[in-house]
Design an enzyme around this catalytic site. Structure first.
Site, PDB file in Angstrom:
ATOM      1  N   ASP A 297       0.842  -1.200   0.000  1.00 18.11           N
ATOM      2  CA  ASP A 297       0.000   0.000   0.000  1.00 18.11           C
ATOM      3  C   ASP A 297       0.871   1.241   0.000  1.00 18.11           C
ATOM      4  OD1 ASP A 297      -2.719  -0.836  -0.008  1.00 18.11           O
ATOM      5  OD2 ASP A 297      -2.426  -1.624   2.008  1.00 18.11           O
TER       6      ASP A 297
ATOM      7  N   ASP B 270     -10.838  -4.389  -1.095  1.00 19.22           N
ATOM      8  CA  ASP B 270      -9.792  -3.954  -0.159  1.00 19.22           C
ATOM      9  C   ASP B 270     -10.431  -3.050   0.878  1.00 19.22           C
ATOM     10  OD1 ASP B 270      -7.505  -3.110   1.093  1.00 19.22           O
ATOM     11  OD2 ASP B 270      -6.675  -2.078  -0.649  1.00 19.22           O
TER      12      ASP B 270
HETATM   13  C1  DX5 Z   1      -6.656   1.056   2.896  1.00 20.30           C
HETATM   14  C2  DX5 Z   1      -5.634   0.101   2.322  1.00 20.30           C
HETATM   15  C3  DX5 Z   1      -5.944  -1.262   2.685  1.00 20.30           C
HETATM   16  C4  DX5 Z   1      -5.975  -1.476   4.122  1.00 20.30           C
HETATM   17  C5  DX5 Z   1      -6.772  -2.671   4.432  1.00 20.30           C
HETATM   18  O1  DX5 Z   1      -6.195   2.305   2.761  1.00 20.30           O
HETATM   19  O2  DX5 Z   1      -5.602   0.209   0.944  1.00 20.30           O
HETATM   20  O3  DX5 Z   1      -5.112  -2.222   2.073  1.00 20.30           O
HETATM   21  O4  DX5 Z   1      -4.693  -1.577   4.625  1.00 20.30           O
HETATM   22  O5  DX5 Z   1      -6.712  -2.887   5.778  1.00 20.30           O
HETATM   23  P1  DX5 Z   1      -7.733  -3.813   6.511  1.00 20.30           P
HETATM   24  O6  DX5 Z   1      -7.700  -5.131   5.817  1.00 20.30           O
HETATM   25  O7  DX5 Z   1      -7.213  -3.876   7.911  1.00 20.30           O
HETATM   26  O8  DX5 Z   1      -9.056  -3.140   6.405  1.00 20.30           O
END
Ligand code: DX5
Length: 213
Positions: free
Chosen positions: A36, A173
């Site tokens: 990310d 996501d």
């Molecule tokens: C959000 C990111 C995600 C996030 C997901 O900004 O793009 O990849 O880290 O995190 P979880 O799975 O904890 O919601």
């Protein structure tokens, strides 16, 4: 035929002091990892750049989710670092010609291409290039941070995209866990990114497996 389910843990919730070991430990159970990339501008948070990808020694497919304002300016360094899939945001690149040029540049660099949409971005906002990408990332939280609540309203967009494009990969996501992954799969999604659910789990192998069933 439904597309095979793919799991891409997001390293955002990994122990970054031991990133190589964290990635190695989950490698047998996943289809790749997502990095990310946040620039503190397109989103409020600031995370990793290409050097982190370059340091990782892995055969896993590295998917770079570029949450940056100027993905075209950053592309070369991510390709050179070894990213084999690159997703850019529809909200960051609005002009059709710019989108097409970026898609062509990503492909020329040997990577597959995704376009991401925030929860409040309609499918019509990507109509111009949806037929030219390998994957659409339907964000189920507003990007920036892990561990947010899944926004179920986005499932309607997944249904719309799946009905129009049976073979296009639809990645989810944000707030993805065993329960929400089930809803996403029923709507037609095939590719799951998850950070906190996987990396905070006591049994990561079981957590990963639970996203497939
Ligand atoms: C959000 C990111 C995600 C996030 C997901 O900004 O793009 O990849 O880290 O995190 P979880 O799975 O904890 O919601």
């Amino acid at each position: 035929m439904p597309l095979p389910i793919k799991i891409f843990p997001s390293i955002l919730s990994a122990d970054l002091a031991h990133l190589q070991e964290e990635v190695d430990a989950i490698a047998p159970y996943v289809d790749g990892i997502q990095v990310d990339v946040m620039d503190g501008h397109f989103v409020k948070n600031l995370t990793f750049g290409a050097p982190v990808i370059k340091c990782l020694k892995t055969n896993l497919l590295i998917d770079a989710h570029l949450m940056v304002t100027n993905p075209a300016d950053r592309l070369e360094e991510f390709l050179a670092a070894g990213a084999k899939h690159i997703t850019f945001h529809a909200e960051a690149v609005k002009d059709t010609k710019d989108r097409q040029n970026l898609i062509a540049a990503i492909r020329k660099g040997g990577a597959t291409v995704g376009i991401a949409m925030n929860p409040d971005t309609p499918v019509t906002a990507i109509d111009d290039v949806i037929g030219e990408v390998d994957l659409v990332l339907v964000m189920s939280v507003f990007p920036g941070f892990s561990n947010q609540k899944f926004i179920a309203d986005v499932l309607e967009k997944v249904r719309t995209i799946r009905s129009r494009f049976p073979d296009l990969s639809i990645q989810m996501d944000g707030g993805v866990d065993a329960e929400t992954a089930k809803l996403c799969r029923a709507a037609g999604a095939d590719n799951f990114v998850s950070a906190s659910y996987i990396f905070k789990a006591k049994d990561r192998k079981a957590a990963i497996a639970s996203l497939r069933i």
